[in-house]
Design a protein around this motif. Structure first.
Motif, PDB file in Angstrom:
ATOM      1  N   VAL A  14     -16.821   5.211   5.269  1.00 62.01           N
ATOM      2  CA  VAL A  14     -15.836   4.425   5.480  1.00 62.01           C
ATOM      3  C   VAL A  14     -14.935   4.455   3.968  1.00 62.01           C
ATOM      4  O   VAL A  14     -15.069   4.398   3.012  1.00 62.01           O
ATOM      5  N   ARG A  15     -13.602   4.857   4.483  1.00 59.36           N
ATOM      6  CA  ARG A  15     -12.732   5.191   3.379  1.00 59.36           C
ATOM      7  C   ARG A  15     -11.819   4.017   3.178  1.00 59.36           C
ATOM      8  O   ARG A  15     -11.205   3.287   3.983  1.00 59.36           O
ATOM      9  N   ILE A  16     -12.111   3.330   2.091  1.00 56.11           N
ATOM     10  CA  ILE A  16     -11.411   2.063   1.555  1.00 56.11           C
ATOM     11  C   ILE A  16     -10.356   2.139   0.717  1.00 56.11           C
ATOM     12  O   ILE A  16     -10.539   2.671  -0.361  1.00 56.11           O
ATOM     13  N   ASN A  17      -9.173   1.864   0.941  1.00 57.29           N
ATOM     14  CA  ASN A  17      -8.037   1.534   0.145  1.00 57.29           C
ATOM     15  C   ASN A  17      -7.910   0.187  -0.475  1.00 57.29           C
ATOM     16  O   ASN A  17      -7.468  -0.558   0.221  1.00 57.29           O
ATOM     17  N   HIS A  18      -8.310  -0.053  -1.547  1.00 58.68           N
ATOM     18  CA  HIS A  18      -8.525  -1.312  -2.294  1.00 58.68           C
ATOM     19  C   HIS A  18      -7.222  -1.670  -2.872  1.00 58.68           C
ATOM     20  O   HIS A  18      -7.133  -1.587  -4.201  1.00 58.68           O
ATOM     21  N   LEU A  19      -6.138  -1.844  -2.187  1.00 65.23           N
ATOM     22  CA  LEU A  19      -4.850  -1.917  -2.855  1.00 65.23           C
ATOM     23  C   LEU A  19      -4.777  -3.112  -3.721  1.00 65.23           C
ATOM     24  O   LEU A  19      -5.312  -4.160  -3.637  1.00 65.23           O
ATOM     25  N   GLY A  20      -3.977  -2.554  -4.725  1.00 64.26           N
ATOM     26  CA  GLY A  20      -3.707  -3.663  -5.984  1.00 64.26           C
ATOM     27  C   GLY A  20      -2.675  -4.617  -5.301  1.00 64.26           C
ATOM     28  O   GLY A  20      -1.538  -4.504  -6.056  1.00 64.26           O
ATOM     29  N   ASP A  21      -2.910  -5.566  -4.586  1.00 61.99           N
ATOM     30  CA  ASP A  21      -1.916  -6.544  -3.829  1.00 61.99           C
ATOM     31  C   ASP A  21      -1.878  -7.774  -4.302  1.00 61.99           C
ATOM     32  O   ASP A  21      -1.467  -8.873  -3.722  1.00 61.99           O
ATOM     33  N   TRP A  22      -2.728  -8.185  -5.513  1.00 60.96           N
ATOM     34  CA  TRP A  22      -2.882  -9.713  -5.770  1.00 60.96           C
ATOM     35  C   TRP A  22      -2.969  -9.933  -7.305  1.00 60.96           C
ATOM     36  O   TRP A  22      -3.134  -8.837  -7.773  1.00 60.96           O
ATOM     37  N   GLY A  23      -2.460 -10.916  -7.714  1.00 57.54           N
ATOM     38  CA  GLY A  23      -2.707 -11.016  -8.995  1.00 57.54           C
ATOM     39  C   GLY A  23      -1.351 -11.764  -9.842  1.00 57.54           C
ATOM     40  O   GLY A  23      -0.314 -11.640  -9.140  1.00 57.54           O
ATOM     41  N   THR A  24      -1.464 -11.959 -11.145  1.00 58.37           N
ATOM     42  CA  THR A  24      -0.298 -12.832 -11.551  1.00 58.37           C
ATOM     43  C   THR A  24       0.922 -12.144 -11.733  1.00 58.37           C
ATOM     44  O   THR A  24       2.026 -12.529 -11.664  1.00 58.37           O
ATOM     45  N   GLN A  25       0.861 -10.552 -11.773  1.00 60.78           N
ATOM     46  CA  GLN A  25       2.232  -9.932 -11.869  1.00 60.78           C
ATOM     47  C   GLN A  25       3.042 -10.198 -10.511  1.00 60.78           C
ATOM     48  O   GLN A  25       4.282  -9.965 -10.673  1.00 60.78           O
ATOM     49  N   PHE A  26       2.456 -10.612  -9.588  1.00 61.64           N
ATOM     50  CA  PHE A  26       3.507 -11.029  -8.435  1.00 61.64           C
ATOM     51  C   PHE A  26       4.237 -12.251  -8.550  1.00 61.64           C
ATOM     52  O   PHE A  26       5.162 -12.465  -7.966  1.00 61.64           O
ATOM     53  N   GLY A  27       3.848 -13.149  -9.336  1.00 62.71           N
ATOM     54  CA  GLY A  27       4.509 -14.344  -9.910  1.00 62.71           C
ATOM     55  C   GLY A  27       5.568 -13.976 -10.738  1.00 62.71           C
ATOM     56  O   GLY A  27       6.489 -14.211 -10.329  1.00 62.71           O
ATOM     57  N   LYS A  28       5.419 -12.865 -11.455  1.00 65.74           N
ATOM     58  CA  LYS A  28       6.468 -12.458 -12.282  1.00 65.74           C
ATOM     59  C   LYS A  28       7.386 -11.862 -11.343  1.00 65.74           C
ATOM     60  O   LYS A  28       8.679 -11.933 -11.625  1.00 65.74           O
ATOM     61  N   LEU A  29       6.999 -11.090 -10.539  1.00 65.67           N
ATOM     62  CA  LEU A  29       8.008 -10.352  -9.494  1.00 65.67           C
ATOM     63  C   LEU A  29       8.728 -11.332  -8.746  1.00 65.67           C
ATOM     64  O   LEU A  29       9.906 -10.944  -8.621  1.00 65.67           O
ATOM     65  N   ILE A  30       8.239 -12.439  -8.413  1.00 63.99           N
ATOM     66  CA  ILE A  30       8.857 -13.462  -7.494  1.00 63.99           C
ATOM     67  C   ILE A  30       9.937 -14.011  -8.412  1.00 63.99           C
ATOM     68  O   ILE A  30      11.363 -13.998  -7.905  1.00 63.99           O
ATOM     69  N   VAL A  31       9.553 -14.524  -9.731  1.00 68.83           N
ATOM     70  CA  VAL A  31      10.713 -15.078 -10.644  1.00 68.83           C
ATOM     71  C   VAL A  31      11.798 -13.856 -10.819  1.00 68.83           C
ATOM     72  O   VAL A  31      13.042 -14.438 -10.643  1.00 68.83           O
ATOM     73  N   ALA A  32      11.371 -12.612 -11.133  1.00 68.13           N
ATOM     74  CA  ALA A  32      12.255 -11.638 -11.514  1.00 68.13           C
ATOM     75  C   ALA A  32      13.312 -11.547  -9.989  1.00 68.13           C
ATOM     76  O   ALA A  32      14.612 -11.311 -10.266  1.00 68.13           O
ATOM     77  N   TYR A  33      12.712 -11.543  -9.015  1.00 66.23           N
ATOM     78  CA  TYR A  33      13.540 -11.423  -7.728  1.00 66.23           C
ATOM     79  C   TYR A  33      14.589 -12.391  -7.481  1.00 66.23           C
ATOM     80  O   TYR A  33      15.712 -12.179  -7.374  1.00 66.23           O
ATOM     81  N   LYS A  34      14.020 -13.925  -7.852  1.00 70.60           N
ATOM     82  CA  LYS A  34      14.810 -14.990  -7.684  1.00 70.60           C
ATOM     83  C   LYS A  34      15.932 -14.815  -8.584  1.00 70.60           C
ATOM     84  O   LYS A  34      16.997 -15.529  -8.280  1.00 70.60           O
ATOM     85  N   ASN A  35      15.913 -14.396  -9.808  1.00 69.50           N
ATOM     86  CA  ASN A  35      16.659 -14.244 -11.016  1.00 69.50           C
ATOM     87  C   ASN A  35      17.960 -13.382 -10.667  1.00 69.50           C
ATOM     88  O   ASN A  35      18.896 -13.479 -10.979  1.00 69.50           O
ATOM     89  N   TRP A  36      17.097 -12.006 -10.725  1.00 71.11           N
ATOM     90  CA  TRP A  36      17.914 -10.752 -10.689  1.00 71.11           C
ATOM     91  C   TRP A  36      18.037  -9.914  -9.594  1.00 71.11           C
ATOM     92  O   TRP A  36      18.475  -8.634  -9.686  1.00 71.11           O
ATOM     93  N   GLY A  37      17.242 -10.333  -8.805  1.00 69.67           N
ATOM     94  CA  GLY A  37      17.034  -9.216  -7.569  1.00 69.67           C
ATOM     95  C   GLY A  37      18.160  -9.082  -6.641  1.00 69.67           C
ATOM     96  O   GLY A  37      18.915 -10.063  -6.349  1.00 69.67           O
ATOM     97  N   ASP A  38      18.239  -7.729  -6.045  1.00 70.04           N
ATOM     98  CA  ASP A  38      19.251  -7.687  -5.183  1.00 70.04           C
ATOM     99  C   ASP A  38      18.660  -7.010  -3.864  1.00 70.04           C
ATOM    100  O   ASP A  38      17.854  -5.936  -3.891  1.00 70.04           O
ATOM    101  N   LYS A  39      18.669  -7.880  -2.862  1.00 68.99           N
ATOM    102  CA  LYS A  39      17.876  -7.453  -1.589  1.00 68.99           C
ATOM    103  C   LYS A  39      18.178  -6.079  -1.103  1.00 68.99           C
ATOM    104  O   LYS A  39      17.343  -5.219  -0.756  1.00 68.99           O
ATOM    105  N   GLU A  40      19.414  -5.880  -1.087  1.00 68.37           N
ATOM    106  CA  GLU A  40      19.900  -4.477  -0.667  1.00 68.37           C
ATOM    107  C   GLU A  40      19.222  -3.271  -1.479  1.00 68.37           C
ATOM    108  O   GLU A  40      19.066  -2.369  -0.913  1.00 68.37           O
ATOM    109  N   ALA A  41      19.592  -3.482  -2.637  1.00 65.79           N
ATOM    110  CA  ALA A  41      18.973  -2.540  -3.650  1.00 65.79           C
ATOM    111  C   ALA A  41      17.489  -2.318  -3.634  1.00 65.79           C
ATOM    112  O   ALA A  41      16.893  -1.096  -3.474  1.00 65.79           O
ATOM    113  N   ILE A  42      16.869  -3.480  -3.095  1.00 70.36           N
ATOM    114  CA  ILE A  42      15.335  -3.196  -3.064  1.00 70.36           C
ATOM    115  C   ILE A  42      15.199  -2.393  -1.787  1.00 70.36           C
ATOM    116  O   ILE A  42      14.408  -1.423  -1.935  1.00 70.36           O
ATOM    117  N   GLU A  43      15.859  -2.898  -0.745  1.00 67.53           N
ATOM    118  CA  GLU A  43      15.587  -2.235   0.613  1.00 67.53           C
ATOM    119  C   GLU A  43      15.883  -0.783   0.432  1.00 67.53           C
ATOM    120  O   GLU A  43      15.242   0.199   1.039  1.00 67.53           O
TER     121      GLU A  43
END
Ligand code: ARG
Length: 562
Positions: free
Chosen positions: A150-179
């Protein structure tokens, strides 16, 4: 052939068992001393008799048979001289069986391999390339031995860093640039967050709040998080496509967010949890390790908690015989702690949890084009390799058909091959000239040898090589050396699986390619003598198969022409 000798000896020897006999058999240092040799020192100890005497007695008692031409006693050694023709026949017949190298050892057994596992919103770097390549090769090797993997990809997709990213996005994020720029842009705003948080500490509080909103299932938070994840996965998928690799499960850390409480409950019930400065830990000083942190002061889980939950889930879901983790060696302590906690919970399968570490990629002054600053994306390295191979092909073989697909197979193969060339724990040096050298111990060299086999067969004008050939025509040194090595394929796979070291297969592939090229230069294949031609073509057919299989165990394809 070795098995046959083991059988013969086993009939005559009572005081040690068959597997011990097999271990004791040696290949003599010189061909004049025979093909296999059995030393009697061990028996002498047990039987309290002179080893020379034992050797003579056993040798005398073995009756004549068609696959051994002679048995000679040399001191304490019994030397076996094989009937060469019979030996050649055996090797060719075995190697011609479908799925040569396959074994039943793993039937009905399941192995989980946790590998690749990049961190969402971060680049898939050269270290992730290593775990992906090693993990995939282990998957291939264990599958060949009959295991269900069984091949398991244990993605690092949870943790406090996502709180930081959300704050960053809300303050300085540019939707188009991210897309448009994907992970690179997410990394930019993450860096920006840290710069700004140095000046304004309240940003850190906001980030914690957003992560705790995520943990509580807040819709807005989860929507942004999911978007970051989709963008990242799109990039990772491009890499997996380039590598030709896939997974059975992408259940990453977020998958376990509702399963960590159960871990805490069990640990509490078993009285393993201790409070320390507001946090919950499992002390491990008895085992000379730092404590395993399970729950932070604010009640949130961490990386280790999610790994504990993942183990319980995997045991229940897959009932694995082994669960293997392929990561850099810097995570050694993390896994030692997690495995120990599982053991302390009373799970005896803890001994079947295995960390498979690997060394760093050292770029050794190589100029690798990067997208921005010093961030190295694995995808860029793969694409650069493909481009470089395209240039080489245009010089060497401008007429080649399917240049693009060949360049992809060879370019990607070269990177994989280099990664798996040494023991895992050794650092991987990155040197384009070496990696892409068609005459060195490289992926392109082995693939080129495969293409040579294919070309010899195409040009032979023979549609079908008969099943039976004139085995006696293959007794020359070059054919024999190649055939003997071909006969070791199964042994090599087994050894590589036991040590979880794909490099053993890499080295084997190089050796087969070298021996084949010697055979090819010394023995003309397109000769008038039809029997001789067929015999030699047969060697080409099985060599071609073994090279393809060996490279496939590494995760590398073979072009028919290059
Ligand atoms: N995401 C981690 C990293 O990039 C690797 C995860 C390994 N697997 C695990 N079950 N902890 O370092």
């Amino acid at each position: 052939m070795k098995n046959k000798i083991v059988e013969l000896l086993d009939e005559k020897i009572e005081c040690v068992d068959k597997s011990r006999i097999e271990e004791l058999i040696e290949i003599p240092p010189k061909p004049e001393m025979g093909d296999f040799s059995f030393p009697c020192f061990q028996l002498a100890k047990i039987m309290k008799k002179a080893p020379q005497m034992i050797a003579a007695e056993i040798a005398d008692s073995i009756s004549e048979n068609n696959f051994i031409s002679e048995i000679k006693v040399e001191g304490a050694y019994i030397n076996f001289y094989l009937n060469k023709v019979e030996y050649i026949k055996q090797i060719i017949e075995t190697a011609s069986c479908s799925n040569y190298g396959y074994s039943k050892e793993g039937e009905e057994k399941t192995i989980c391999i946790d590998y690749s596992s990049p961190n969402v919103a971060k680049n898939f770097h050269v270290g992730h390339l290593r775990t992906t390549i090693i993990g995939n090769s282990l998957y291939k090797i264990f599958t060949k031995l009959g295991y269900k993997v069984v091949r398991i990809n244990h993605l690092g997709d949870w943790g406090t860093q996502f709180g930081k990213l959300i704050v960053a996005y809300k303050n300085w994020g540019d939707k188009e640039a991210i897309e448009k720029n994907g992970v690179l842009e997410l990394m930019n705003i993450y860096v920006k967050f840290h710069e700004e948080a140095k000046k304004d500490d309240s940003l850190n509080d906001q980030a914690r709040e957003w992560f705790s909103k995520m943990e509580q299932g807040n819709e807005e938070a989860l929507e942004i998080w999911q978007w970051f994840k989709d963008i990242s996965l799109k990039e990772y998928m491009r890499i997996y496509d380039l590598l030709g690799m896939s997974f059975d499960s992408y259940n990453g850390e977020s998958f376990y967010r509702d399963k960590t409480q159960n871990v805490v409950d069990i640990l509490k019930e078993k009285k393993l949890l201790v409070e320390s400065e507001g946090a919950q830990i499992v002390p491990l000083d008895e085992y000379d390790m730092a404590p395993c942190l399970v729950m932070k002061k604010d009640g949130s889980s961490i990386y280790a908690t999610r790994d504990l939950a993942a183990i319980l889930y995997r045991k229940e879901t897959y009932n694995f015989d082994k669960c293997i983790y392929v990561t850099g060696q810097e995570q050694k302590l993390h896994f030692a702690q997690v495995f120990k906690v599982i053991e302390l919970m009373g799970n005896d399968y803890a001994k079947n949890l295995i960390h498979v570490p690997y060394g760093l990629v050292s770029l050794g002054g190589e100029k690798l084009a990067t997208r921005s600053g010093n961030i190295i994306f694995a995808e860029d390295i793969l694409n650069q390799s493909i481009d470089k191979v395209k240039t080489i092909i245009n010089e060497r073989n401008p007429e080649l058909k399917n240049k693009d697909s060949v360049a992809k197979i060879v370019g990607v193969g070269a990177i994989i091959f280099n990664d798996l060339f040494n023991q895992r724990i050794k650092d991987v040096a990155f040197n384009w000239d070496k990696i892409l050298n068609f005459d060195g111990e490289t992926g392109p060299y082995v693939q080129y040898t495969y293409a040579r086999c294919a070309s010899v067969l195409r040009k032979s004008g023979v549609d079908e090589i008969p099943k039976e050939i004139e085995y006696s025509l293959l007794q020359d040194e070059y054919s024999m050396n190649l055939l003997k090595e071909i006969s070791r394929f199964g042994e090599v796979i087994k050894e590589a699986s036991e040590k979880m070291e794909p490099f053993m297969i890499t080295r084997y592939a190089v050796l087969i390619a070298q021996l084949f090229n010697r055979f090819y230069h010394e023995n003309k294949i397109n000769v008038d003598d039809l029997n001789l031609k067929m015999a030699r073509l047969k060697v080409v057919v099985i060599t071609k198969y073994v090279i393809k299989e060996a490279l496939s165990l590494l995760g590398i394809d073979c072009p028919e022409q290059m």
